[in-house]
Write a protein that holds these residues in place. Sequence first.
Motif, PDB file in Angstrom:
ATOM      1  N   THR A   1       1.279  -1.160   0.190  1.00  0.00           N
ATOM      2  CA  THR A   1       0.416   0.143   0.425  1.00  0.00           C
ATOM      3  C   THR A   1       1.228   1.102   0.125  1.00  0.00           C
ATOM      4  OG1 THR A   1      -1.606  -1.121   1.091  1.00  0.00           O
ATOM      5  CG2 THR A   1      -2.230   1.385   1.512  1.00  0.00           C
TER       6      THR A   1
ATOM      7  N   GLU B   1       1.056   4.408  -3.190  1.00  0.00           N
ATOM      8  CA  GLU B   1       0.530   5.227  -2.317  1.00  0.00           C
ATOM      9  C   GLU B   1       1.883   6.197  -3.439  1.00  0.00           C
ATOM     10  OE1 GLU B   1      -0.225   7.944   1.548  1.00  0.00           O
ATOM     11  OE2 GLU B   1      -0.548   6.122   1.273  1.00  0.00           O
TER      12      GLU B   1
ATOM     13  N   ILE C   1      -7.595   4.016  -2.534  1.00  0.00           N
ATOM     14  CA  ILE C   1      -6.881   3.028  -1.860  1.00  0.00           C
ATOM     15  C   ILE C   1      -7.499   2.058  -0.130  1.00  0.00           C
ATOM     16  CG2 ILE C   1      -4.757   1.441  -0.982  1.00  0.00           C
ATOM     17  CD1 ILE C   1      -3.417   3.311  -2.410  1.00  0.00           C
TER      18      ILE C   1
ATOM     19  N   ILE D   1      -4.032  -3.138   5.036  1.00  0.00           N
ATOM     20  CA  ILE D   1      -3.957  -2.088   3.829  1.00  0.00           C
ATOM     21  C   ILE D   1      -4.842  -0.949   5.086  1.00  0.00           C
ATOM     22  CG2 ILE D   1      -5.838  -0.711   2.450  1.00  0.00           C
ATOM     23  CD1 ILE D   1      -5.683  -3.334   1.116  1.00  0.00           C
TER      24      ILE D   1
END
Length: 353
Positions: free
Chosen positions: A135, A139, A203, A306
């Motif tokens: 993640t 990002e 996300i 996450i």
Amino acid sequence: MGRFQKTLVSAFVFFLVILPLTISATEEENECDGSNGGSSASEKATVLKYKIGAFFSILVAGVLGVCLPIFGLKSKSNFFMFVKAFAAGVILATGFVHILPDATESLTSPCIGEESSWGDFPMTGFVAMAAAIVTMLIESFASGYLNRSRLENEAKTLPVSTGGDSEEHSRIGSAHTHASQGHSHGFLFVPQDDLRKKIVTQILELGIVVHSVIIGISLGVSPSVSTIKPLLVAITFHQLFEGFGLGGCISEAKFGIKKIWIMVLFFALTAPAGIGIGIGVAEIYNENSPTALKVSGFLNAAAAGILIYMALVDLVAPLFMNHKAQSSMKIQLACSFSLILGAGLMSLLAVWA
């Protein structure tokens, strides 16, 4: 506050008041009636009615929860900061208290077999850690790619000046320098923070909806009314709070109205869609089969990683470290209380689901 905003707030308060009472009522009835096998035709029809009721109840709760921060609150107010803190607490508790234990239970279940392929290795924590790292990388690389693309496109459209080349290069260089510090004073660089918020929100929604589908399926395949009643109430509350958390992020990311409604519907429909899937496969689905346990365990572990990463790194830390919070003890205390309240209420739901 307009009429629409007042209606949303009133409906949200109604849910907060009525759902705990419903939980108490269903618990008492379950204790008196015991567990029903749900094998007869009439019992199956009753179970189906409850599942259909759960479908619409959870759908309404999801829409209500996600829409309230988007359409009912001003993003620049102090109250919105408190809402964000509450939302961060909800998402943090969802990862730590709801999803991670479920993943651990699935991946360590004796139904997988006498000895799983990973043995005594703590697979749940490993998958959660890997998901958090992935993640962060997504990002980071997505933000970098979008910023570089915007910068290149803007640079191509700059007017060429024969006598001011050094000045133009200086201004472009200035934008590069500020970008490396995480912000920009304009000219040609798009603020990194705005792009990052949009990436973070998308996300975050992905992590939430994975879990929403799984809990929807678990309700859809439940065989008895005594199991469905507490699940219905707990998952409705669950979607209400999760929607509240996601809605705060969507509002701050400043998406266009079309994108907002796509994200609202995508979140609101996932748990009901899971219920529909569960109803369709209830006769053949075995949630304790090795395959089902592994799939749900790995997905839940990844979703937990996450949500935990994003709650701490993208929600809690920026909120408590920004200038507005740091300059006022009252705001800091109020945000702290909201964070603990959100985490506490969401953790309390783990008693029922």
